[in-house]
Scaffold this motif. Structure first.
Motif, short mmCIF file in Angstrom:
data_model
loop_
_atom_site.label_atom_id
_atom_site.label_comp_id
_atom_site.label_asym_id
_atom_site.label_seq_id
_atom_site.Cartn_x
_atom_site.Cartn_y
_atom_site.Cartn_z
N PHE A 195 0.79 -1.23 0.00
CA PHE A 195 0.00 0.00 0.00
C PHE A 195 0.83 1.28 0.00
N GLY A 196 2.13 1.17 0.15
CA GLY A 196 3.00 2.35 0.17
C GLY A 196 3.24 2.86 1.57
N ASN A 197 2.16 3.03 2.33
CA ASN A 197 2.23 3.47 3.73
C ASN A 197 0.87 3.25 4.38
N LYS A 198 0.73 3.68 5.62
CA LYS A 198 -0.55 3.47 6.32
C LYS A 198 -1.68 4.24 5.67
N ASN A 199 -1.38 5.43 5.16
CA ASN A 199 -2.41 6.21 4.47
C ASN A 199 -2.91 5.47 3.23
N GLY A 200 -1.98 4.82 2.53
CA GLY A 200 -2.37 4.03 1.37
C GLY A 200 -3.27 2.86 1.75
N LEU A 201 -2.99 2.26 2.89
CA LEU A 201 -3.84 1.19 3.40
C LEU A 201 -5.25 1.71 3.69
N MET A 202 -5.32 2.89 4.32
CA MET A 202 -6.62 3.47 4.64
C MET A 202 -7.41 3.80 3.38
N LEU A 203 -6.72 4.30 2.36
CA LEU A 203 -7.38 4.59 1.09
C LEU A 203 -7.90 3.32 0.44
N MET A 253 -14.27 11.06 6.04
CA MET A 253 -14.00 12.46 6.35
C MET A 253 -12.51 12.69 6.64
N ARG A 254 -11.88 11.72 7.32
CA ARG A 254 -10.45 11.83 7.61
C ARG A 254 -9.64 11.86 6.31
N MET A 255 -9.98 10.99 5.38
CA MET A 255 -9.23 10.91 4.13
C MET A 255 -9.42 12.18 3.28
N VAL A 256 -10.61 12.74 3.31
CA VAL A 256 -10.86 13.99 2.58
C VAL A 256 -10.10 15.14 3.24
N ARG A 257 -10.12 15.18 4.56
CA ARG A 257 -9.51 16.30 5.30
C ARG A 257 -7.99 16.26 5.28
N ALA A 298 -13.77 12.68 -3.36
CA ALA A 298 -15.11 13.27 -3.49
C ALA A 298 -15.77 12.85 -4.80
N GLU A 299 -14.99 12.89 -5.88
CA GLU A 299 -15.53 12.55 -7.20
C GLU A 299 -15.88 11.07 -7.30
N LYS A 300 -15.14 10.24 -6.58
CA LYS A 300 -15.34 8.79 -6.66
C LYS A 300 -16.51 8.32 -5.79
N TYR A 301 -16.72 8.97 -4.64
CA TYR A 301 -17.72 8.49 -3.69
C TYR A 301 -18.82 9.50 -3.39
N LEU A 302 -18.44 10.70 -2.94
CA LEU A 302 -19.43 11.64 -2.45
C LEU A 302 -20.35 12.18 -3.54
N ILE A 303 -19.78 12.55 -4.67
CA ILE A 303 -20.61 13.12 -5.74
C ILE A 303 -21.58 12.10 -6.32
N PRO A 304 -21.13 10.86 -6.64
CA PRO A 304 -22.11 9.87 -7.14
C PRO A 304 -23.23 9.58 -6.14
#
Length: 207
Positions: free
Chosen positions: A53-61, A111-115, A126-132
């Motif tokens: 995943f590259g790092n922990k953030n990548g895992l969360m994504l 929200m954490r990932m967006v922020r 946002a384009e992948k999840y929130l807008i649809p």
């Protein structure tokens, strides 16, 4: 080891890490975890997080992708079903509550990932999840108004109402513990809350 076996092993390790992260966040009512905790839960070397995943953030994504993609797909499919709008909305609220029961961390993680991610990555999320999702809500509300069964409600406010109602209950274990002397949310509580919330929201939007 042939390429097929290598690929299967890689997929298995990735899934183990994602499942372990999900379980830690669910059982701990948190979106924070350490790599050592993740390693122990998954039974894998924490270095594999960087490898896959590259790092922990990548895992969360990746976890967000796993959990949110299903919601976007299912909601889009629901919109297209030949069914009265009021039945679609009631079904969606029910499914939303079940989803947050299984993944109580989901809205907080989103929200954490967006922020916390760079603007470009946040826009992509946002384009992948929130807008649809917001477009699907708009369609459901417009269909109900057109059918003459819904009050003239704001789709945006309706989205916040449903998401807030589904998310808040299942991310409030501390409130349950300290105010109601309950250690966890049971299947029966989920079922009772589903019936309560669907009825309450539907009575508020139906003519």
């Amino acid at each position: 080891m042939n390429d097929i076996n290598k690929s299967a092993e890689a997929n298995s390790a990735e899934l183990q890490l994602l499942d372990a992260a999900s379980e830690i966040m669910r059982s701990g009512d948190t979106i924070d975890l350490s790599l050592s905790e993740l390693s122990a839960k998954a039974g894998l070397n924490s270095a594999l997080v960087k490898y896959y995943f590259g790092n922990k953030n990548g895992l969360m994504l990746a976890l967000l992708e796993r959990d949110m993609s299903r919601i976007v797909h299912d909601l889009a499919a629901l919109v297209k079903i030949d069914m009265p709008a009021k039945d679609k909305v009631a079904l969606h609220i029910s499914k939303a509550i079940d989803t947050y029961y299984d993944y109580p961390y989901l809205n907080r993680l989103l929200m954490r990932m967006v922020r916390d991610n760079p603007a470009k990555e946040a826009k992509s999320i946002a384009e992948k999840y929130l807008i649809p999702i917001s477009k699907s809500y708009a369609t459901l509300v417009e269909d109900g108004i057109t059918e003459g069964v819904f009050l003239d409600i704001d789709p945006q406010m309706f989205y916040f109402t449903v998401t807030g109602a589904a998310d808040r209950f299942f991310s409030a274990r501390l409130v349950l513990r300290h105010c109601y002397n309950q250690s966890d949310i049971t299947d029966k509580m989920r079922d009772d809350y589903r019936e309560h919330t669907v009825g309450l929201i539907m009575r508020g939007i139906l003519k």
